[in-house]
Design an enzyme around this catalytic site. Structure first.
Site, PDB file in Angstrom:
ATOM      1  N   LYS A 118      -5.841 -14.679   3.641  1.00  0.00           N
ATOM      2  CA  LYS A 118      -4.583 -14.068   3.656  1.00  0.00           C
ATOM      3  C   LYS A 118      -3.689 -14.660   4.603  1.00  0.00           C
ATOM      4  O   LYS A 118      -2.379 -14.854   4.309  1.00  0.00           O
ATOM      5  CB  LYS A 118      -4.697 -12.528   4.077  1.00  0.00           C
ATOM      6  CG  LYS A 118      -5.314 -11.674   2.861  1.00  0.00           C
ATOM      7  CD  LYS A 118      -5.106 -10.284   3.319  1.00  0.00           C
ATOM      8  CE  LYS A 118      -6.228  -9.234   2.750  1.00  0.00           C
ATOM      9  NZ  LYS A 118      -5.889  -8.813   1.420  1.00  0.00           N
ATOM     10  N   GLU A 137       0.580  -6.979  10.723  1.00  0.00           N
ATOM     11  CA  GLU A 137       1.849  -6.907  10.184  1.00  0.00           C
ATOM     12  C   GLU A 137       2.431  -5.760  10.145  1.00  0.00           C
ATOM     13  O   GLU A 137       1.973  -4.807  10.516  1.00  0.00           O
ATOM     14  CB  GLU A 137       1.829  -7.292   8.674  1.00  0.00           C
ATOM     15  CG  GLU A 137       1.022  -6.680   7.691  1.00  0.00           C
ATOM     16  CD  GLU A 137       0.825  -7.325   6.293  1.00  0.00           C
ATOM     17  OE1 GLU A 137       0.883  -8.543   6.164  1.00  0.00           O
ATOM     18  OE2 GLU A 137       0.654  -6.403   5.349  1.00  0.00           O
ATOM     19  N   HIS A 153      -6.223   2.857   0.029  1.00  0.00           N
ATOM     20  CA  HIS A 153      -5.789   1.406  -0.345  1.00  0.00           C
ATOM     21  C   HIS A 153      -6.501   0.950  -1.593  1.00  0.00           C
ATOM     22  O   HIS A 153      -6.519  -0.454  -1.643  1.00  0.00           O
ATOM     23  CB  HIS A 153      -5.926   0.515   0.905  1.00  0.00           C
ATOM     24  CG  HIS A 153      -5.261   0.796   2.153  1.00  0.00           C
ATOM     25  ND1 HIS A 153      -3.783   1.219   2.104  1.00  0.00           N
ATOM     26  CD2 HIS A 153      -5.555   1.093   3.224  1.00  0.00           C
ATOM     27  CE1 HIS A 153      -3.619   1.543   3.342  1.00  0.00           C
ATOM     28  NE2 HIS A 153      -4.562   1.733   3.840  1.00  0.00           N
ATOM     29  N   ARG A 173      -7.138 -14.389 -10.592  1.00  0.00           N
ATOM     30  CA  ARG A 173      -7.980 -13.923 -11.595  1.00  0.00           C
ATOM     31  C   ARG A 173      -7.278 -13.007 -12.354  1.00  0.00           C
ATOM     32  O   ARG A 173      -6.228 -12.617 -12.035  1.00  0.00           O
ATOM     33  CB  ARG A 173      -9.207 -13.318 -11.142  1.00  0.00           C
ATOM     34  CG  ARG A 173      -8.957 -12.080 -10.002  1.00  0.00           C
ATOM     35  CD  ARG A 173     -10.030 -11.334  -9.582  1.00  0.00           C
ATOM     36  NE  ARG A 173      -9.785 -10.571  -8.395  1.00  0.00           N
ATOM     37  CZ  ARG A 173      -9.303  -9.376  -8.521  1.00  0.00           C
ATOM     38  NH1 ARG A 173      -8.568  -8.824  -9.603  1.00  0.00           N
ATOM     39  NH2 ARG A 173      -8.913  -8.568  -7.372  1.00  0.00           N
TER      40      ARG A 173
HETATM   41  P1  ADP Z   1      -6.821  -6.001  -0.101  1.00  0.00           P
HETATM   42  O1  ADP Z   1      -7.105  -7.116  -0.367  1.00  0.00           O
HETATM   43  O2  ADP Z   1      -7.927  -5.468   0.619  1.00  0.00           O
HETATM   44  O3  ADP Z   1      -6.946  -5.004  -1.284  1.00  0.00           O
HETATM   45  P2  ADP Z   1      -4.045  -5.690   0.268  1.00  0.00           P
HETATM   46  O4  ADP Z   1      -3.382  -6.670   1.283  1.00  0.00           O
HETATM   47  O5  ADP Z   1      -3.853  -6.364  -1.221  1.00  0.00           O
HETATM   48  O6  ADP Z   1      -5.596  -5.570   0.730  1.00  0.00           O
HETATM   49  O7  ADP Z   1      -3.406  -4.327   0.447  1.00  0.00           O
HETATM   50  C1  ADP Z   1      -4.026  -3.262  -0.154  1.00  0.00           C
HETATM   51  C2  ADP Z   1      -3.133  -2.154   0.030  1.00  0.00           C
HETATM   52  O8  ADP Z   1      -2.974  -1.755   1.486  1.00  0.00           O
HETATM   53  C3  ADP Z   1      -1.537  -2.060  -0.610  1.00  0.00           C
HETATM   54  O9  ADP Z   1      -1.620  -2.025  -1.908  1.00  0.00           O
HETATM   55  C4  ADP Z   1      -0.928  -1.122   0.214  1.00  0.00           C
HETATM   56  O10 ADP Z   1      -1.223   0.283  -0.351  1.00  0.00           O
HETATM   57  C5  ADP Z   1      -1.494  -1.419   1.595  1.00  0.00           C
HETATM   58  N1  ADP Z   1      -0.801  -2.175   2.383  1.00  0.00           N
HETATM   59  C6  ADP Z   1      -1.026  -3.615   2.396  1.00  0.00           C
HETATM   60  N2  ADP Z   1      -0.032  -3.957   3.700  1.00  0.00           N
HETATM   61  C7  ADP Z   1       0.629  -2.960   4.022  1.00  0.00           C
HETATM   62  C8  ADP Z   1       1.768  -2.951   4.824  1.00  0.00           C
HETATM   63  N3  ADP Z   1       2.015  -4.019   5.632  1.00  0.00           N
HETATM   64  N4  ADP Z   1       2.377  -1.696   5.133  1.00  0.00           N
HETATM   65  C9  ADP Z   1       1.752  -0.515   4.289  1.00  0.00           C
HETATM   66  N5  ADP Z   1       0.829  -0.530   3.537  1.00  0.00           N
HETATM   67  C10 ADP Z   1       0.288  -1.596   3.201  1.00  0.00           C
END
Ligand code: ADP
Length: 673
Positions: A116, A200, A235, A292
Site C-alpha cells: 500500500k 492516514e 471494513h 485481479r
Molecule cells: P483492505 O485492503 O484491508 O481491505 P483498504 O485500504 O481497502 O483495506 O480499506 C478497507 C476499508 O477501510 C475501506 O473500504 C474503508 O471502509 C475503510 N478505510 C480505509 N481507509 C480509510 C480512511 N482513510 N478513512 C476512513 N475509512 C477508511
C-alpha cells in the site's frame, strides 16, 4: 484464443470462470483439495487435478503443484480467480517461467500495487489524489506519532502489506497512538510477515467507491464505471451496487480518468479495480488497487451487459479490448448481496455444516423494449444442496445479484429474492441482509461505511416469539411427516385392510386432541390440535381457531381462523425450519418419546425410550458428533423415532446393529466421557 485453461481456485469464482470458458468453447481444468473432491467447481470443469490437503496452504496455495497440473493437462493459461494466488507475484512469475499465460496483470504491476505504501508513492507521482498521510519508509514510533499529530486525529494506521481489513487501527487521540501502533504492527507481522505501517487521515462518514478498469497489451485502457461498496461491516463489503447513487457525470469521468492514470502508471494489463475513499462532498482519494477480478464484478456486468471474464481471456490471449471508452454504456441499476454462512447475532462468526436445504430464488431473464436486458436475478454459487461449508475456506454460500431499470426496482427485486432464499444446515446472514436492504438509510441511499454500526438497533432487533402462522405451519409439516411415515408402515404391514393401521387420525368414539410442542431457543410453544367431526382447531397463544392445511408443490398452505398463509418447512435434526413472509423460524419439535433417552446422554450413555427394532445406524464408533445429530433410528409402535445426540461428544461404541430388537431401557450406545 486458448483451447484449455486451468482455474487455480474453488467455489463460486471457479464456477463463474468455467461458465464463460464453456461458452467460448475453451476446455477447463479444475484443481481441488481433499475437502473439495465432490465440490461443484470440480463437477463443472472438464477435467480436475487433485493438488493436496484441505488447508489452503496444502493445496490452493501450492505454486509448483498447480503449475505442474497445468503442464500435465496441456492447459495454456491459468486463471487465478480472486484470493489465493491471484495477487501473488511469485506465482505470476512462475507461470511465465513455465511458459504459461497468467490471466492477470504483469508481475511488475502486481509488485507495484502489492504494498500500500509503495503504491501510494507511485500514485503521488502520477497525480492521483491521496488521503493526507505518511506512507514512507521510516517506521520509528516517535516519527510516526509526529506525522499523526500533524495530520490531526482521528488517524488510521494500516499495514503496508495489508488486505482483507486486517492490520487496521483507528486512533482517536495522540495519547492512544503508541498502543495502537504496537498492536497494528503485531497484527501486520503475524498476518503478512511484514510489520511496516502507514498513517492516514481517518475520514468520518466516507463512502467506498471503486472503479473497474481494463487495459490490454496494445496500450488501451478504459474504465467500466464505478461500484459503490460503502455498506461494510468491520471494513469488509456486505452489499455492492452500480452505479453509485448520486454520482454525477463529471465526477464519474474524473474518477475514471484518475483510475486509468493509476493503471497506466504501473503498466497495467487485464482487469483491475482502483479503490477510492470518497467524502460526502464528493472529493475522492486513492486507497489501493486490486490487481485481479473482484468478488463484486457482477454488478458491473449487469449494468454494462459485458462479460468481464471474457474480456480477461481475450486480453490475456493478446487481443485488443473489445470496446473503446466512448462505446461503453451503462443501463439500469444492479445490486449484489453476499450470502454467507455466518451468524450476524454472534459477531458474524462463520458457521459450518451441511446445507441440508438450499433453495434459491429463481433466476429471471426478461426482455426490455425489444432488446435483451441483463438477467434480473442472477445467482453465482459454488455450493449445491447437500454440500458442506467447511472451516477451511471462505464461508460464502452465494452472491445474489439483481438488476432493475432504476435503484428502486433493483431494491424491490432484491428484497423479494432474499425473502425467497431458504438455507438450512448453517446459520446465514440472509435475514440480516433482508433488514439491511429494507432499512430506511439504505433505501434512501444515505450511504457511508458506518451505516451498519449506526443502525445497529434496527438491523439487529431482539428476537420475537414465532407468530401463530409459523407455529401452524410447523404443526402442518409435523402432521404431514407423521402421515408419510405411518403410510409407509401401513403399506409394509401384513394386514393392510385393518382399520388399526390407517393413518387418518380417525379415533373410535372420540375427538382427537393432542399437544404438539416446539422449542424456539429457550421458549416452549405448546400448540393444541383438536380434530372432530366438524373439522380441526388449533389453540395457539390462548386462542382457539379453526385450522386446515394443505401440502402443495413443496409449500404448505394453512388456514387459521380468518388468516391464510403459505410457507415452506424443512426438517433437519427434528427442527422444523419454517420459512414464511420472508422470515425463518427454527422450531425444535419436542418429541416426547425421543426425549426420554436423550436426557441420559449427559451421563455418557443413551438408552432406548421404548421397546423396538433398530432400523438404521447413522453414526460410527469414534465419530465426533454435534448436539442434535441423528445417531440411530428405531421403529416402535409403527413409527420411526430418531435418537439424537443430546450434547456434543465422541461416540465410544454402538451396541446394537440394524435389525436388532431392543428392550425398553437398553443402552444403545456409549459416549466417551
Ligand atoms: P483492505 O485492503 O484491508 O481491505 P483498504 O485500504 O481497502 O483495506 O480499506 C478497507 C476499508 O477501510 C475501506 O473500504 C474503508 O471502509 C475503510 N478505510 C480505509 N481507509 C480509510 C480512511 N482513510 N478513512 C476512513 N475509512 C477508511
Amino acid at each position: 484464443m486458448f483451447d484449455k485453461i486451468l482455474i487455480a481456485n474453488r467455489g463460486e469464482i471457479a464456477c463463474r470462470v468455467a461458465a464463460t470458458a464453456a461458452r467460448l468453447g475453451i476446455r477447463t481444468v479444475a484443481v481441488y483439495s481433499d475437502a473439495d473432491a465432490h465440490a461443484k467447481h470440480v463437477a463443472v470443469c472438464d477435467e480436475a487435478v487433485h493438488v493436496g490437503g484441505a488447508a489452503a496452504r496444502d493445496s490452493y496455495l501450492r505454486v509448483e503443484k498447480i503449475i505442474e497440473a497445468a503442464l500435465a493437462t496441456g492447459a495454456q493459461a491459468i486463471h487465478p480467480g480472486y484470493g489465493f494466488l491471484s495477487e501473488n507475484e511469485a506465482f505470476a512469475a512462475a507461470c511465465k517461467r513455465a511458459g504459461l499465460v497468467f490471466i492477470g496483470p504483469p508481475v511488475e504491476a502486481i509488485h507495484a500495487m502489492g504494498s500500500k505504501s509503495a503504491a501510494k508513492s507511485l500514485m503521488e507521482d502520477a497525480a492521483v489524489p491521496l488521503v493526507p498521510g505518511y506512507h514512507g519508509e521510516r517506521q520509528e514510533p516517535d516519527f510516526l506519532q509526529a506525522r499523526a499529530d500533524e495530520i490531526g486525529y482521528p488517524v488510521l494506521l494500516k499495514a503496508s502489506a495489508g488486505g482483507g481489513g486486517k492490520g487496521m487501527r483507528v486512533v482517536e487521540r495522540s495519547e492512544d497512538f503508541r498502543a495502537s501502533l504496537a498492536s497494528c504492527q503485531r497484527e501486520a507481522a503475524s498476518s503478512f510477515g511484514d510489520d511496516r505501517v502507514l498513517v492516514e487521515k481517518y475520514l468520518t462518514r466516507p463512502r467506498h467507491i471503486e472503479i473497474q478498469v481494463f487495459a490490454d497489451t496494445h496500450g488501451h485502457c478504459v474504465y467500466l464505471f464505478e461500484r459503490d461498496c460503502s455498506v461494510q461491516r468491520r471494513h469488509q463489503k456486505v452489499l455492492e451496487e452500480a452505479p453509485a447513487p448520486g454520482m454525477t457525470e463529471a465526477r464519474r469521468r474524473a474518477m475514471g480518468e484518475a483510475a486509468c492514470n493509476a493503471a497506466r502508471a504501473v503498466g497495467y494489463v487485464g482487469a483491475g479495480t482502483v479503490e477510492f475513499i470518497v467524502n460526502q462532498d464528493g472529493s475522492f482519494y486513492f486507497m489501493e488497487m486490486n490487481t485481479r477480478l473482484q468478488v463484486e464484478h457482477p454488478v458491473t456486468e449487469m449494468i454494462t451487459g459485458l462479460d468481464l471474464v471474457e474480456w480477461q481471456l481475450r486480453v490475456a490471449a493478446g487481443e485488443p479490448l473489445p470496446l473503446a471508452q466512448d462505446a461503453l454504456r451503462m443501463r439500469g441499476h444492479a445490486l449484489e448481496a453476499r450470502i454467507y454462512a455466518e451468524n450476524p447475532d454472534n459477531n458474524f462468526l462463520p458457521s459450518t455444516g451441511t446445507l441440508t436445504a438450499l433453495r434459491t430464488p429463481t433466476a429471471v431473464n426478461f426482455q426490455v423494449g425489444g432488446s435483451s436486458a441483463p438477467a434480473a436475478v442472477r445467482i453465482d454459487a459454488g455450493v449445491r444442496e447437500g454440500d458442506t461449508i467447511s472451516p477451511f475456506y471462505d464461508p460464502m454460500i452465494a452472491k445474489l445479484i439483481v438488476w432493475g431499470q432504476d435503484r428502486d426496482e433493483a431494491l424491490a427485486r432484491m428484497r423479494q429474492a432474499l425473502a425467497q432464499y431458504r438455507v438450512v444446515g448453517v446459520a446465514t446472514n440472509i435475514a440480516f441482509l433482508g433488514r439491511l436492504v429494507a432499512s430506511v438509510p439504505f433505501a434512501a441511499a444515505d450511504l457511508d461505511t458506518g451505516l451498519i454500526e449506526r443502525h445497529r438497533d434496527t438491523l439487529f432487533p431482539a428476537k420475537t416469539p414465532a407468530p401463530a402462522t409459523a407455529l401452524a405451519l410447523a404443526v402442518a409439516a409435523q402432521l404431514a411427516r407423521e402421515t408419510v411415515s405411518a403410510r409407509r408402515k401401513y403399506q409394509d404391514s401384513a394386514d393392510q385392510h385393518s382399520p388399526w393401521q390407517a393413518a387418518t387420525g380417525w379415533r373410535l368414539n372420540a375427538d382427537y386432541c393432542r399437544t404438539l410442542s416446539f422449542d424456539q431457543g429457550d421458549v416452549r410453544h405448546d400448540v393444541v390440535l383438536s380434530s372432530g367431526a366438524t373439522g380441526s382447531t388449533l389453540t395457539v397463544g390462548g386462542e382457539t381457531l379453526p385450522f386446515a392445511y394443505r401440502h402443495d408443490t413443496g409449500a404448505y398452505k394453512i388456514t387459521l381462523g380468518d388468516r391464510r398463509a403459505q410457507g415452506h418447512v424443512h426438517f433437519a435434526h427434528d427442527t422444523a425450519h419454517v420459512f414464511v413472509d420472508g422470515q425463518e423460524w427454527p422450531l425444535a419439535w419436542h418429541d416426547p418419546l425421543a426425549q426420554a433417552g436423550a436426557a441420559e446422554g449427559g451421563e455418557g450413555r443413551l438408552t432406548a425410550p421404548m421397546p423396538g427394532k433398530v432400523i438404521a445406524v447413522l453414526a460410527q464408533a469414534g465419530a465426533k458428533v454435534e448436539k442434535g445429530a441423528p445417531l440411530l433410528v428405531m421403529e416402535a409402535m409403527k413409527m420411526e423415532h430418531t435418537i439424537n445426540a443430546p450434547a456434543d461428544g465422541e461416540i465410544e461404541e454402538i451396541l446394537f446393529a440394524v435389525g436388532d430388537q431392543v428392550p425398553e431401557g437398553a443402552q444403545l450406545l456409549a459416549f466417551k466421557r
